[in-house]
Scaffold this active site. Structure first.
Site, PDB file in Angstrom:
ATOM      1  N   ALA A 189       0.833  -1.206   0.000  1.00 32.18           N
ATOM      2  CA  ALA A 189       0.000   0.000   0.000  1.00 32.18           C
ATOM      3  C   ALA A 189       0.868   1.256   0.000  1.00 32.18           C
ATOM      4  O   ALA A 189       1.975   1.270   0.543  1.00 32.18           O
ATOM      5  CB  ALA A 189      -0.916   0.000   1.215  1.00 32.18           C
ATOM      6  N   GLY A 223       0.523  -5.864   0.059  1.00 25.64           N
ATOM      7  CA  GLY A 223      -0.389  -5.943  -1.075  1.00 25.64           C
ATOM      8  C   GLY A 223       0.280  -6.355  -2.366  1.00 25.64           C
ATOM      9  O   GLY A 223      -0.371  -6.911  -3.260  1.00 25.64           O
ATOM     10  N   GLU A 231       0.209 -10.011  -2.205  1.00 24.46           N
ATOM     11  CA  GLU A 231      -1.178 -10.441  -2.360  1.00 24.46           C
ATOM     12  C   GLU A 231      -1.594 -10.421  -3.829  1.00 24.46           C
ATOM     13  O   GLU A 231      -2.321 -11.295  -4.302  1.00 24.46           O
ATOM     14  CB  GLU A 231      -2.097  -9.539  -1.529  1.00 24.46           C
ATOM     15  N   GLU A 254       2.335  -6.949   7.081  1.00 25.71           N
ATOM     16  CA  GLU A 254       1.383  -5.999   7.642  1.00 25.71           C
ATOM     17  C   GLU A 254       1.407  -5.929   9.163  1.00 25.71           C
ATOM     18  O   GLU A 254       1.106  -4.873   9.750  1.00 25.71           O
ATOM     19  CB  GLU A 254      -0.040  -6.340   7.168  1.00 25.71           C
TER      20      GLU A 254
END
Length: 331
Positions: free
Chosen positions: A133, A178, A181, A201
């Site tokens: 992010a 992310g 991911e 995270e």
């Protein structure tokens, strides 16, 4: 009890058939020019380290930062391969609102294009895949904005995972949070031996919010996934291969694109195969691993039924008889 199981299986198969029909109609929707979105086409666009074929079209999606994403439809012998390149060098390819918007548009267009046979997701920034992010942008968000933004990012990654054709993540640099991911949503992951990967995270007192807690345990073991998430540990490409996180770990080269080049080789292996068969195989696998074996076999049977009436199947038989290479058209 048995009756409830039977009803559940029938419902699942009905939902599966609807999905096949939706994908079938999407495939017939159109080709490259079917979208109303505006693009800038260029024969250059990509760095020389990213082979693109002669005159490959690069799409820069209209936005405030149009260079954040380059989508290239290769041509010539590589026609059917699409390269999606993230290009936010200053932000280490971090996932911003703008990038989510652009990638969502790109994924939607790819999904509707029946000429696409495989997709490579990569970075155009040396040494980085995606840092997760955009924390600078996140810090400026009001608390009420965070949830909706994460939902949009999750939806994007889900749509990436639901693309009907094979997707390959070429990880030539750090894929964190992310970023990993996003790679986990792809069918196949290829990394350089020096690339760093991790769901980190927990260092920020949050959890993976775009599918990481669900996809990582499905790729490696539940216990190992918990260990990596709980410890916020990042691993290199060699360790990722040992864990089963990536299918291939290749030695990085001087130009920093070894994983991309290996991904391109793999896409070229996939390209000549029957495209409808490949899509049905992907659907059968993805749906089948989520259910019991008996239901999975029924899903496989339903997928097989989709390829029987195709022209490509007849072309494959004719080519075998005539001892020549088949030419599949996705029909």
């Amino acid at each position: 009890m048995a009756a409830r199981v039977l009803v559940g299986r029938r419902a699942l198969l009905q939902a599966f058939r609807v999905q096949v029909a939706d994908w079938d109609s999407a495939c017939r929707f159109g080709t490259v020019g079917c979208s109303s979105r505006q693009y800038v086409f260029s024969g250059k666009g990509a760095p020389s380290s990213r082979p693109s074929g002669h005159g490959a079209a690069t799409r820069h999606y209209s936005s405030e930062s149009k260079d954040d994403l380059h989508v290239r439809y290769l041509d010539g012998e590589d026609a059917g391969i699409v390269v999606v390149g993230i290009n936010r060098a200053k932000a280490k390819n971090a996932i911003s609102k703008n990038l989510v918007k652009m990638m969502s548009e790109a994924v939607e267009d790819i999904k509707k294009n029946n000429k696409v046979r495989s997709v490579i997701l990569c970075s155009l920034v040396p040494g980085i895949f995606c840092a997760g992010a955009d924390l600078k942008e996140r810090a400026k968000m009001h608390q009420s904005e965070v949830g909706p933004f994460v939902s949009k990012a999750r939806a994007l990654i889900t749509e990436l995972g639901n693309l009907p054709m094979p997707t390959i993540a070429a990880i030539d640099g750090a894929a964190l949070g992310g970023g990993l991911e996003m790679a986990l949503a792809c069918d196949i992951r290829i990394s350089s031996n020096t690339a760093k990967m991790g769901l980190v995270e927990a260092k920020l007192a949050i959890i993976p919010g775009a599918g990481g807690t669900q996809r990582l345990p499905r790729v490696i073991s539940v216990s190992l996934a918990k260990e990596l998430i709980f410890s916020a540990r990042a691993v290199d490409g060699t360790e990722a291969y040992r864990l089963g996180l990536v299918s291939h770990s290749v030695e990085q080269n001087k130009s920093g694109d070894a994983a991309y080049l290996r991904a391109l080789e793999l896409a070229r292996e996939i390209n000549p195969q029957g495209p409808i068969a490949i899509r049905m195989a992907k659907l059968a696998i993805n749906q089948g691993i989520e259910v019991d074996l008996s239901t999975g076999l029924a899903i496989e049977e339903a997928c097989y039924a989709q390829v029987i009436p195709t022209k490509d199947r007849l072309e494959g038989l004719a080519a075998f008889k005539e001892k020549r290479r088949p030419v599949f058209k996705g029909e």
